[in-house]
Design an enzyme around this catalytic site. Structure first.
Site, PDB file in Angstrom:
ATOM      1  N   HIS A   1      -9.463   1.317   4.788  1.00 40.93           N
ATOM      2  CA  HIS A   1      -8.062   1.368   5.628  1.00 40.93           C
ATOM      3  C   HIS A   1      -8.390   2.169   6.918  1.00 40.93           C
ATOM      4  CE1 HIS A   1      -3.895   2.569   6.538  1.00 40.93           C
ATOM      5  NE2 HIS A   1      -3.793   1.381   5.877  1.00 40.93           N
TER       6      HIS A   1
ATOM      7  N   GLU B   1      -6.719   4.690   7.922  1.00 41.58           N
ATOM      8  CA  GLU B   1      -6.321   6.087   7.845  1.00 41.58           C
ATOM      9  C   GLU B   1      -7.602   6.610   7.099  1.00 41.58           C
ATOM     10  OE1 GLU B   1      -2.792   5.684   5.492  1.00 41.58           O
ATOM     11  OE2 GLU B   1      -1.819   5.054   7.584  1.00 41.58           O
TER      12      GLU B   1
ATOM     13  N   GLU C   1      -5.143  -5.044  10.512  1.00 40.21           N
ATOM     14  CA  GLU C   1      -4.069  -3.979  10.911  1.00 40.21           C
ATOM     15  C   GLU C   1      -4.419  -3.367  12.119  1.00 40.21           C
ATOM     16  OE1 GLU C   1      -2.239  -2.884   6.703  1.00 40.21           O
ATOM     17  OE2 GLU C   1      -3.927  -1.437   6.961  1.00 40.21           O
TER      18      GLU C   1
ATOM     19  N   LYS D   1       0.315   4.308  -0.239  1.00 38.33           N
ATOM     20  CA  LYS D   1      -0.399   5.447   0.433  1.00 38.33           C
ATOM     21  C   LYS D   1      -0.118   6.696  -0.501  1.00 38.33           C
ATOM     22  CE  LYS D   1      -0.054   3.120   4.853  1.00 38.33           C
ATOM     23  NZ  LYS D   1       0.060   3.400   6.003  1.00 38.33           N
TER      24      LYS D   1
ATOM     25  N   ASN E   1       0.802  -1.274  -0.010  1.00 35.22           N
ATOM     26  CA  ASN E   1       0.144   0.137  -0.066  1.00 35.22           C
ATOM     27  C   ASN E   1       0.895   1.222  -0.141  1.00 35.22           C
ATOM     28  OD1 ASN E   1      -1.655   1.958   0.482  1.00 35.22           O
ATOM     29  ND2 ASN E   1      -2.204   1.219   2.495  1.00 35.22           N
TER      30      ASN E   1
ATOM     31  N   SER F   1       3.621  -2.415  10.018  1.00 34.54           N
ATOM     32  CA  SER F   1       5.067  -2.499  10.384  1.00 34.54           C
ATOM     33  C   SER F   1       5.735  -3.830   9.860  1.00 34.54           C
ATOM     34  CB  SER F   1       5.442  -2.224  11.515  1.00 34.54           C
ATOM     35  OG  SER F   1       5.040  -0.849  11.920  1.00 34.54           O
TER      36      SER F   1
ATOM     37  N   GLY G   1       2.669   2.029  10.948  1.00 34.58           N
ATOM     38  CA  GLY G   1       3.781   3.076  10.554  1.00 34.58           C
ATOM     39  C   GLY G   1       4.567   3.697  12.010  1.00 34.58           C
TER      40      GLY G   1
HETATM   41  P1  PGA Z   1       3.275   0.082   7.551  1.00 33.99           P
HETATM   42  O1  PGA Z   1       1.390   0.310   6.892  1.00 33.99           O
HETATM   43  O2  PGA Z   1       3.559  -1.031   6.892  1.00 33.99           O
HETATM   44  O3  PGA Z   1       3.608   1.441   7.251  1.00 33.99           O
HETATM   45  O4  PGA Z   1       2.796  -0.083   9.249  1.00 33.99           O
HETATM   46  C1  PGA Z   1       0.471  -0.746   6.865  1.00 33.99           C
HETATM   47  C2  PGA Z   1      -0.612  -0.229   6.318  1.00 33.99           C
HETATM   48  O5  PGA Z   1      -1.217   0.892   6.775  1.00 33.99           O
HETATM   49  O6  PGA Z   1      -1.266  -0.799   5.208  1.00 33.99           O
END
Ligand code: PGA
Length: 252
Positions: free
Chosen positions: A96, A98, A168, A11, A9, A214, A174
């Site tokens: 997601h 976010e 997640e 983003k 992803n 992560s 992140g």
């Molecule tokens: P990350 O993000 O691997 O940077 O933690 C995962 C995601 O939000 O899909």
């Protein structure tokens, strides 16, 4: 043995020229992936056509990071399922954290998108996961139960062949904090149980459940060795070939 899916992803990263160059470099790793593994990248909308062009003829699939719940019309700033399909997109990430936290998307809205994407023939990656506060106050199972049940409302057993769930935990996205492989596995096992209850054992047994938060080259193997973890949704580490290629080739 269940199928496996590793998805990146991106983003709001990668301008079209960067995405194109990155995708071309990823083809080698994706071609060496296991037979039961699908490799997906999710660029920003504007970068999608360049990536589709670059991955033509390769096993890499392209996802969108979001999609409108409407077919067409006066919805400024939105992108429809037909637009994605016409561009060659075959997967869409929905719900997601976010989008939930920053843009106020709730379960009912996400469910409308899920049903519409499936009707249109797109594969859906439905994201679910708890915040730290929800986990620490003992509400992990309640949150997952609600997000899975509401997100999949009115989705049929046959449509579930086109659905992946990504677990997640919000606190692991992140942040460099990963759920332990055991914690992730038990959340995945709980999600599988919810799907068995609302659909069937058979659907639940075949469902790909990705872990996200992560995921890095150094933890992907232990996560992927768990019984209920069938893939990864990768953010930060999907932005360089050095990190994403070994994740794609976690089996080597
Ligand atoms: P990350 O993000 O691997 O940077 O933690 C995962 C995601 O939000 O899909």
């Amino acid at each position: 043995m269940r199928n496996v899916c590793i998805a990146g992803n991106w983003k709001m990263n990668m301008i079209p020229s960067e995405g194109k160059a990155f995708a071309a470099q990823l083809i080698d790793a994706a071609s060496k992936a296991a037979e039961n593994e699908t490799v997906v990248v999710a660029p920003p909308f504007i970068t999608i056509p360049a990536v589709i062009e670059a991955v033509k003829g390769s096993p890499i699939k392209v996802a969108a990071q979001n999609m409108s719940d409407q077919a067409s019309g006066a919805f400024t700033g939105e992108v429809s399922a037909d637009m994605l399909l016409d561009a060659g997109v075959t997967y869409v990430i929905l719900g997601h954290s976010e989008r939930r936290a920053l843009y106020g998307e709730d379960d009912a809205f996400i469910n409308r998108k899920v049903r519409y994407a499936l009707e249109k023939g797109l594969n859906v990656i439905l994201c679910v996961g708890e915040t730290l506060e929800e986990r620490e106050s003992g509400r992990l199972e309640q949150v997952l139960q609600t997000q899975v049940t509401e997100g999949l409302k009115d989705v049929s057993a046959s449509q579930m062949a086109d659905v992946i769930i990504a677990y997640e935990p919000v606190w692991a996205i992140g942040t460099g904090k990963t759920a332990t492989a055991d914690d992730a596995n038990s959340a995945h096992s709980f999600i599988r149980g919810v799907v068995a209850d609302i659909l069937s054992e058979d659907v639940a047994n075949n469902l790909i459940i990705q872990y996200g938060g992560s995921v890095k080259p150094n933890n992907v193997k232990s996560l992927m060795s768990m019984e209920h973890i069938d893939g990864a949704l990768v953010g930060g580490a999907s932005l360089t070939v050095e990190q994403f290629a070994p994740i794609v080739q976690f089996n080597d």
